[in-house]
Design an enzyme around this catalytic site. Structure first.
Site, short mmCIF file in Angstrom:
data_model
loop_
_atom_site.label_atom_id
_atom_site.label_comp_id
_atom_site.label_asym_id
_atom_site.label_seq_id
_atom_site.Cartn_x
_atom_site.Cartn_y
_atom_site.Cartn_z
N LYS A 207 -4.87 -7.74 5.45
CA LYS A 207 -4.74 -9.09 5.99
C LYS A 207 -3.45 -9.20 6.81
O LYS A 207 -3.45 -9.67 7.94
CB LYS A 207 -4.74 -10.09 4.84
CG LYS A 207 -4.66 -11.53 5.25
CD LYS A 207 -4.80 -12.45 4.04
CE LYS A 207 -4.47 -13.88 4.41
NZ LYS A 207 -4.55 -14.79 3.26
N GLU A 213 1.83 0.23 1.23
CA GLU A 213 0.87 1.26 0.83
C GLU A 213 -0.15 1.53 1.94
O GLU A 213 -0.42 2.66 2.32
CB GLU A 213 0.11 0.84 -0.43
CG GLU A 213 0.96 0.76 -1.68
CD GLU A 213 1.58 -0.62 -1.89
OE1 GLU A 213 1.77 -1.37 -0.90
OE2 GLU A 213 1.87 -0.96 -3.05
N GLY A 268 -6.43 -12.90 -0.19
CA GLY A 268 -6.76 -11.47 -0.31
C GLY A 268 -7.80 -11.20 -1.39
O GLY A 268 -8.81 -10.53 -1.14
N ARG A 269 -7.59 -11.74 -2.59
CA ARG A 269 -8.51 -11.43 -3.69
C ARG A 269 -9.82 -12.21 -3.60
O ARG A 269 -10.68 -12.07 -4.46
CB ARG A 269 -7.82 -11.66 -5.04
CG ARG A 269 -7.25 -13.04 -5.26
CD ARG A 269 -6.33 -13.06 -6.47
NE ARG A 269 -5.62 -14.32 -6.61
CZ ARG A 269 -4.50 -14.64 -5.98
NH1 ARG A 269 -3.95 -13.79 -5.14
NH2 ARG A 269 -3.91 -15.80 -6.20
N GLU A 354 -3.94 -12.48 -11.16
CA GLU A 354 -3.10 -12.83 -10.02
C GLU A 354 -3.24 -14.32 -9.70
O GLU A 354 -2.34 -14.94 -9.15
CB GLU A 354 -3.48 -11.98 -8.79
CG GLU A 354 -2.35 -11.85 -7.79
CD GLU A 354 -2.55 -10.72 -6.79
OE1 GLU A 354 -1.78 -9.75 -6.84
OE2 GLU A 354 -3.47 -10.82 -5.96
N HIS A 385 -16.81 3.24 -27.85
CA HIS A 385 -16.27 4.45 -28.46
C HIS A 385 -14.78 4.59 -28.17
O HIS A 385 -14.22 5.68 -28.29
CB HIS A 385 -17.05 5.67 -27.95
CG HIS A 385 -18.49 5.60 -28.33
ND1 HIS A 385 -19.01 6.24 -29.43
CD2 HIS A 385 -19.51 4.89 -27.79
CE1 HIS A 385 -20.31 5.96 -29.54
NE2 HIS A 385 -20.63 5.12 -28.55
N LYS A 513 8.33 -5.59 -5.00
CA LYS A 513 8.29 -5.03 -3.64
C LYS A 513 9.70 -5.00 -3.06
O LYS A 513 10.13 -4.03 -2.44
CB LYS A 513 7.44 -5.91 -2.71
CG LYS A 513 5.96 -5.85 -2.94
CD LYS A 513 5.28 -6.64 -1.79
CE LYS A 513 3.91 -7.11 -2.15
NZ LYS A 513 3.34 -8.03 -1.18
C1 G6Q Z 1 -4.54 -10.83 -3.18
C2 G6Q Z 1 -3.20 -10.41 -2.91
C3 G6Q Z 1 -3.03 -8.93 -2.72
C4 G6Q Z 1 -3.35 -8.44 -1.32
C5 G6Q Z 1 -2.77 -7.05 -1.16
C6 G6Q Z 1 -3.07 -6.45 0.18
O1 G6Q Z 1 -4.87 -11.98 -3.29
O2 G6Q Z 1 -2.68 -11.15 -1.91
O3 G6Q Z 1 -3.75 -8.16 -3.65
O4 G6Q Z 1 -4.72 -8.45 -1.09
O5 G6Q Z 1 -1.39 -7.11 -1.36
O6 G6Q Z 1 -2.57 -7.26 1.19
P1 G6Q Z 1 -2.94 -6.99 2.68
O7 G6Q Z 1 -4.42 -7.20 2.82
O8 G6Q Z 1 -2.16 -7.96 3.48
O9 G6Q Z 1 -2.60 -5.57 2.97
#
Ligand code: G6Q
Length: 549
Positions: A207, A213, A268-269, A354, A385, A513
């Site tokens: 996003k 990462e 994002g989620r 989250e 198990h 971070k």
């Molecule tokens: C979700 C969070 C988080 C996000 C990641 C990746 O709600 O905001 O999990 O999706 O940090 O972010 P980017 O899509 O910006 O790389």
């Protein structure tokens, strides 16, 4: 009564009812009420929810519904669906529901219709999918792009990988997908080992397009592509981006035609329904991607229209509030009896923890209530198990959601009947337990020596009375999967409303971070002493590491 007082009165009434129920076992609630199983269950959008095996009474349920009214839940649901800027700490609307609304409804945000924006971008994305599938969009050397590597993390990874795994029977023949998320280079390296650059499409899903990462993995993937026969011109054939940050995508070298956007009102989620779902559509096809959206939309419509007392996400949420705040249960297990749903616990761990793992309310005050529980889980029967010992006999009670499909995606002998028998047995065992008396009788019937019976019997007792929900569907399809995900999204929203937290920000991920960026130079530069000292433990760990690097 003033609002604050009536809120306190709601919680007081709930506490009184919880105290009254303290000595009443769940099984007794059934004994006293022939209609309990029927009344504490409902169907919506292809899903069946039975919440009767919770330690909750009819009165408690009414009180929880009154609490929801007190929290103005109907207006809050409307506000969510209408695009109010309910994510107040980030000043954003929250409109993942608009992404799956293909009914022609308008939802205006920032002067634009979110549904129309979503449709336009989805059409572009699905046209791209069609081009890849029909061989109109090919690799730089003319070969079909049969392999996808989705590079993303968190919300840009967990949803797509969970759905792709869940819809395995819908995979298009000859197509493969890899999901690379971890900054640990081994994750990317393991995928690269299996790739042919000529047939691979890298999707950089981010996003913000700034996530450490993802950008690290994307740059390394680009380097690998160029080092393995790829050319700079060929990058356009082999890299696409999913992002709201068009400028950063272009700076990376991906053209606007290969970029699929979304908007800041997609968290994002909550983003798998947006362009972030490209890897899903490539693996299962456009029609199945749309069916996934339609399944979620069916649950959205139910959530929008049903009375609170017949509203599946609302009831699931309120039972969860009861378990968390009145029964003081801090851990909730997601237990899909479906191997293809093996990534659902991880997905819901993020969605829930989250969203509602917060201590400060929207008012800015510390919460006086416990908020989101710890979520964990594993596919059944594997978990049986492993950690079910604690679920049945541990000193802490864990509430559970058992999830399953009546018919398997891959019928094989009597496997599915056995799976379902386990799915039904576990919640029953958790609720009914087994008394000392019964244990002793059983051992005696087996002819066990009386002295051994006395020593062994306490270990074989199950106190029972442990709460669970059961969620069933006829079959795991794109539609029922969409409905299931939307059910949990809305459950999380409702709980956020009751707890008064903002379920749509995630400030709690920032500090780590920030500190990582301060520590990184201490691992990559030799002039360690130029940096301000950290706490003694971290200094010592750094020293241990650096002496070995
Ligand atoms: C979700 C969070 C988080 C996000 C990641 C990746 O709600 O905001 O999990 O999706 O940090 O972010 P980017 O899509 O910006 O790389």
């Amino acid at each position: 009564m003033a609002k604050e007082e009536s809120g306190k009165a709601s919680w007081d009434a709930l506490r009184d009812e919880q105290e009254r129920l303290a000595d009443v076992a769940i099984v007794e609630l059934f004994n006293d009420d022939n209609e309990r199983a029927r009344d504490f269950s409902l169907e919506a959008a292809g899903l069946y929810l039975d919440y009767s095996k919770n330690h909750i009474s009819r009165l408690a349920l009414q009180q929880l519904l009154a609490l929801a009214q007190h929290c103005e839940l109907p207006a809050k649901i409307e506000g969510l669906l209408q695009g109010e800027r309910i994510n107040r700490t980030e000043d954003r609307a929250v409109l993942h529901t608009a992404l799956r609304d293909r009914s022609g409804r308008q939802v205006i945000t920032d002067g634009e219709d979110a549904c129309a924006l979503a449709t336009r971008e989805r059409d572009r994305m699905l046209a791209f999918v069609d081009d890849v599938h029909r061989g109109r969009r090919v690799g730089a050397t003319g070969k079909p792009l049969t392999t996808v590597v989705n590079i993303g993390i968190g919300g840009s990874d967990l949803g797509p990988v969970m759905v792709v795994e869940a819809l395995r029977p819908y995979w298009i023949d000859g197509r493969r997908s890899f999901f690379v998320s971890n900054v640990d280079g081994q994750h990317l390296a393991d995928a690269l080992e299996q790739l042919d650059g000529e047939t691979t499409l890298f999707i950089v899903a981010s996003k913000t397009f700034t996530t450490q990462e993802t950008m690290t993995n994307a740059h390394s993937a680009l380097d690998w592509f160029l080092a393995n026969g790829g050319t700079h011109e060929g990058v356009q054939n082999h890299f696409v981006a999913l992002s709201t940050n068009a400028a950063a995508v272009q700076a990376f070298g991906i053209a606007p035609e290969s970029t699929f956007g979304f908007w800041d009102w997609v968290g994002g989620r909550y983003s798998l329904w947006s362009s972030i779902g490209l890897s899903i559509a490539l693996q299962v096809g456009a029609a199945n991607f749309l069916a996934l959206l339609d399944g979620a939309f069916a649950m959205d419509e139910h959530f929008r229209e049903a009375q609170l007392a017949q509203n599946m996400p609302v009831l699931l949420a309120l039972v969860g509030v009861w378990n968390r705040n009145l029964e003081d249960i801090a851990v909730h297990a997601i237990l899909p009896y479906d191997q293809h749903l093996h990534r659902l616990p991880a997905y819901l761990q993020q969605a829930d923890m989250e969203s509602n793992g917060k201590s400060v309310c929207l008012s800015g005050q510390w919460s006086s209530l416990h908020t989101g529980p710890v979520i964990f889980g594993e596919a059944g029967t594997n978990g049986q198990h492993a950690f079910y010992q604690l679920l049945h006999q541990g000193t802490d009670v864990v509430s559970c959601d058992f999830i399953g499909a009546v018919n398997s995606q891959s019928e094989l002998g009597d496997h599915h009947a056995k799976l379902l028998a386990n799915l039904l047995a576990q919640p029953r065992a958790l609720m009914c337990g087994k008394s000392l008396e019964v244990v002793k009788e059983e051992l005696a019937t087996e002819g066990v020596d009386p002295a051994v019976i006395d020593a062994l019997a306490p270990h074989k007792v199950f106190d029972g009375n442990r709460p669970s929900n059961t969620i069933l569907m006829e079959r795991l399809t794109p539609e029922t999967l969409g409905a299931l995900i939307a059910l949990y999204e809305h459950k999380i929203f409702v709980q956020g409303v009751i707890w008064g937290v903002n379920s749509f920000d995630q400030w709690g991920v920032e500090l780590g971070k920030q500190l990582a960026s301060e520590i990184l130079p201490r691992l990559t530069s030799s002039k360690g002493s130029d940096y301000p000292a950290l706490d003694p433990s971290t200094e010592q760990l750094l020293d241990w590491i650096n002496r070995r690097r």
